[in-house]
Design an enzyme around this catalytic site. Structure first.
Site, PDB file in Angstrom:
ATOM      1  N   ASP A 156       0.827  -1.002  -0.047  1.00  0.00           N
ATOM      2  CA  ASP A 156      -0.066  -0.108   0.139  1.00  0.00           C
ATOM      3  C   ASP A 156       0.921   1.381  -0.038  1.00  0.00           C
ATOM      4  O   ASP A 156       1.615   1.567   1.124  1.00  0.00           O
ATOM      5  CB  ASP A 156      -0.871   0.098   1.236  1.00  0.00           C
ATOM      6  CG  ASP A 156      -1.804   1.244   1.198  1.00  0.00           C
ATOM      7  OD1 ASP A 156      -2.543   1.614   0.147  1.00  0.00           O
ATOM      8  OD2 ASP A 156      -1.881   1.952   2.259  1.00  0.00           O
ATOM      9  N   GLU A 168      -2.355  -1.818  -5.788  1.00  0.00           N
ATOM     10  CA  GLU A 168      -3.745  -1.408  -5.980  1.00  0.00           C
ATOM     11  C   GLU A 168      -3.606  -0.377  -7.062  1.00  0.00           C
ATOM     12  O   GLU A 168      -2.544   0.522  -7.209  1.00  0.00           O
ATOM     13  CB  GLU A 168      -4.080  -0.648  -4.689  1.00  0.00           C
ATOM     14  CG  GLU A 168      -5.510  -0.103  -4.879  1.00  0.00           C
ATOM     15  CD  GLU A 168      -5.681   0.616  -3.561  1.00  0.00           C
ATOM     16  OE1 GLU A 168      -6.989   0.993  -3.336  1.00  0.00           O
ATOM     17  OE2 GLU A 168      -5.069   0.972  -2.609  1.00  0.00           O
ATOM     18  N   CYS A 202     -12.373  -4.467   7.624  1.00  0.00           N
ATOM     19  CA  CYS A 202     -11.404  -5.023   8.299  1.00  0.00           C
ATOM     20  C   CYS A 202     -11.019  -6.658   7.842  1.00  0.00           C
ATOM     21  O   CYS A 202     -11.677  -7.387   7.503  1.00  0.00           O
ATOM     22  CB  CYS A 202     -12.236  -5.307   9.653  1.00  0.00           C
ATOM     23  SG  CYS A 202     -11.646  -6.486  10.978  1.00  0.00           S
ATOM     24  N   CYS A 220     -12.685  -9.773  10.119  1.00  0.00           N
ATOM     25  CA  CYS A 220     -14.066 -10.303  10.126  1.00  0.00           C
ATOM     26  C   CYS A 220     -14.611  -9.745   8.827  1.00  0.00           C
ATOM     27  O   CYS A 220     -15.789 -10.094   8.567  1.00  0.00           O
ATOM     28  CB  CYS A 220     -14.721  -9.740  11.327  1.00  0.00           C
ATOM     29  SG  CYS A 220     -14.998  -7.809  11.267  1.00  0.00           S
ATOM     30  N   CYS A 237     -12.399  -1.988  14.970  1.00  0.00           N
ATOM     31  CA  CYS A 237     -13.566  -2.561  14.546  1.00  0.00           C
ATOM     32  C   CYS A 237     -14.526  -2.868  15.420  1.00  0.00           C
ATOM     33  O   CYS A 237     -14.197  -3.655  16.571  1.00  0.00           O
ATOM     34  CB  CYS A 237     -12.941  -4.085  13.849  1.00  0.00           C
ATOM     35  SG  CYS A 237     -14.422  -5.031  13.089  1.00  0.00           S
ATOM     36  N   CYS A 248     -15.390  -7.040  15.648  1.00  0.00           N
ATOM     37  CA  CYS A 248     -14.270  -8.063  16.457  1.00  0.00           C
ATOM     38  C   CYS A 248     -13.395  -7.479  17.176  1.00  0.00           C
ATOM     39  O   CYS A 248     -12.580  -8.031  17.812  1.00  0.00           O
ATOM     40  CB  CYS A 248     -13.722  -8.792  15.286  1.00  0.00           C
ATOM     41  SG  CYS A 248     -12.445  -7.610  14.301  1.00  0.00           S
ATOM     42  N   ASP A 270      -2.925   1.999   7.290  1.00  0.00           N
ATOM     43  CA  ASP A 270      -2.209   1.369   6.184  1.00  0.00           C
ATOM     44  C   ASP A 270      -1.849  -0.014   5.967  1.00  0.00           C
ATOM     45  O   ASP A 270      -1.734  -0.631   5.059  1.00  0.00           O
ATOM     46  CB  ASP A 270      -0.899   2.314   6.104  1.00  0.00           C
ATOM     47  CG  ASP A 270      -1.221   3.818   5.895  1.00  0.00           C
ATOM     48  OD1 ASP A 270      -2.014   4.262   5.279  1.00  0.00           O
ATOM     49  OD2 ASP A 270      -0.392   4.635   6.549  1.00  0.00           O
TER      50      ASP A 270
END
Length: 370
Positions: free
Chosen positions: A184, A268, A321, A324, A340, A343, A350
């Site tokens: 990333d 990406e 996330c 989950c 999150c 969870c 990042d």
């Protein structure tokens, strides 16, 4: 495989004059050919082929006798460059070929063949110019293709030779989750890996902003056409060249490390042209030069038999996330860490994105290209 080998040249004053004659003549032929193609299309609605234009160059030499002092294949190389520019324009639907200017800081001409290398004496022979002192710091084996001679804004001359080493590309091995890394890219950290490693952004342009501003102010105050203005322009060009060299060295080192340690790299797809419209981040994005880094990864994976995986630019890698799968639609650019609610996992923005990029890339349903 095809590789380019670049060497620094040290021509004499007479040879420099021949270089400038080749630069100017190839630029003249390029502009003349572009004008002919535009006029022919406007009048007849047809395009002139490169081979027809090459025969017309012979008649052009009768009108401009100084073209006879130039390597004929270099002049034909100008028509080939324009043909490639039109091919790129029609394929990508952007960037119509423009007329070349003598004020362009980078000038070049091609030498398709009949050049010679002397490794023992560190010299390169070019048609119509002769033997030129060259720093041949490494030898190559294979078939030499087209050579390209260029001049940088700081007055340095280089020759880049495309070589076919007559070797097949290595077979790409099978990859899995263990030998794949997600990357990333960002501004605060140049790259964050899916294993949690963070690569600090060196920000070479940002660290040289004050020096660059000082030199540019001094350049703006010099009298136009004076030697002092030329010296001030050289100082600005020299600093820009230093920044560019630092950036390329950093990206080459990092890209080679990532390719050597992993069998596959997940990236990406970014809309960089759209991101540059944000004037608050434009300079930082240009300083990071993500496109240049990705380009280095792309050709090195071919050299070393590795694989690049890409995901679409609209995949919500940051807001999901990785444990989950909860989608945090309220996440903003200012939120560097978040928890999150499903969870209760604490996420670094990042690192979470890098892990998701890797997961999305390994999922064939989200893969857009290998």
């Amino acid at each position: 495989m095809s590789k380019a080998y670049k060497y620094r040249m040290h021509p004499t004053k007479e040879q420099e004059e021949m270089f400038f004659q080749h630069f100017g003549s190839c630029r003249f032929v390029y502009n003349w050919v572009l004008e002919q193609k535009i006029k022919t299309y406007e009048q007849d609605g047809k395009s002139v082929s490169r081979f027809t234009l090459n025969t017309m160059i012979t008649k052009l030499k009768e009108e401009h006798e100084w073209l006879k002092d130039i390597n004929s294949q270099s002049l034909q190389g100008a028509t080939l460059n324009l043909e490639n520019a039109f091919t790129k324009f029609f394929r990508e639907k952007k960037g119509f070929p423009k007329f070349k200017s003598r004020r362009n800081p980078v000038q070049s001409f091609s030498v398709p063949q009949f050049y010679k290398m002397n490794y023992d004496n560190n010299k390169v022979k070019l048609p119509k110019i002769g033997w030129i002192n060259t720093k041949i710091h490494r030898r190559f084996t294979g078939i030499g293709k087209t050579a390209n001679v260029s001049r940088t804004p700081t007055g340095k001359f280089y020759i880049s030779i495309l070589v076919d080493d007559e070797q097949e590309l290595p077979v790409k091995p099978i990859f899995n989750e263990k030998v794949t890394v997600g990357i990333d890219v960002g501004i605060k950290d140049f790259a964050v890996l899916s294993n949690g490693e963070k690569i600090e952004n060196p920000k070479y342009l940002r660290h040289s902003t004050k020096s660059l501003a000082f030199l540019q102010r001094r350049l703006s105050k010099k009298q136009k056409g004076s030697k002092n203005k030329a010296k001030a322009r050289f100082a600005v060009s020299k600093l820009h060249e230093k920044i560019s060299n630092q950036r390329h060295d950093f990206q080459h080192t990092l890209s080679t490390k990532l390719i050597s340690e992993n069998q596959a790299v997940a990236l990406e797809t970014l809309n960089i042209s759209g991101m540059l419209k944000n004037h608050c981040l434009a300079q930082s994005i240009v300083d990071a030069s993500w496109s240049s880094f990705v380009n280095k990864l792309e050709y090195k994976v071919e050299w070393y038999g590795k694989t690049i995986l890409r995901i679409g630019q609209f995949e919500p890698s940051t807001k999901i996330c990785n444990v989950c799968g909860f989608h945090n639609g309220k996440l903003t650019l200012a939120d560097r860490e978040w928890k999150c609610p499903d969870c209760n996992t604490n996420h670094n923005r990042d690192i979470n994105a890098a892990i998701n990029i890797k997961k999305f890339a390994l999922n064939k349903q989200n893969l857009i290209g290998i």
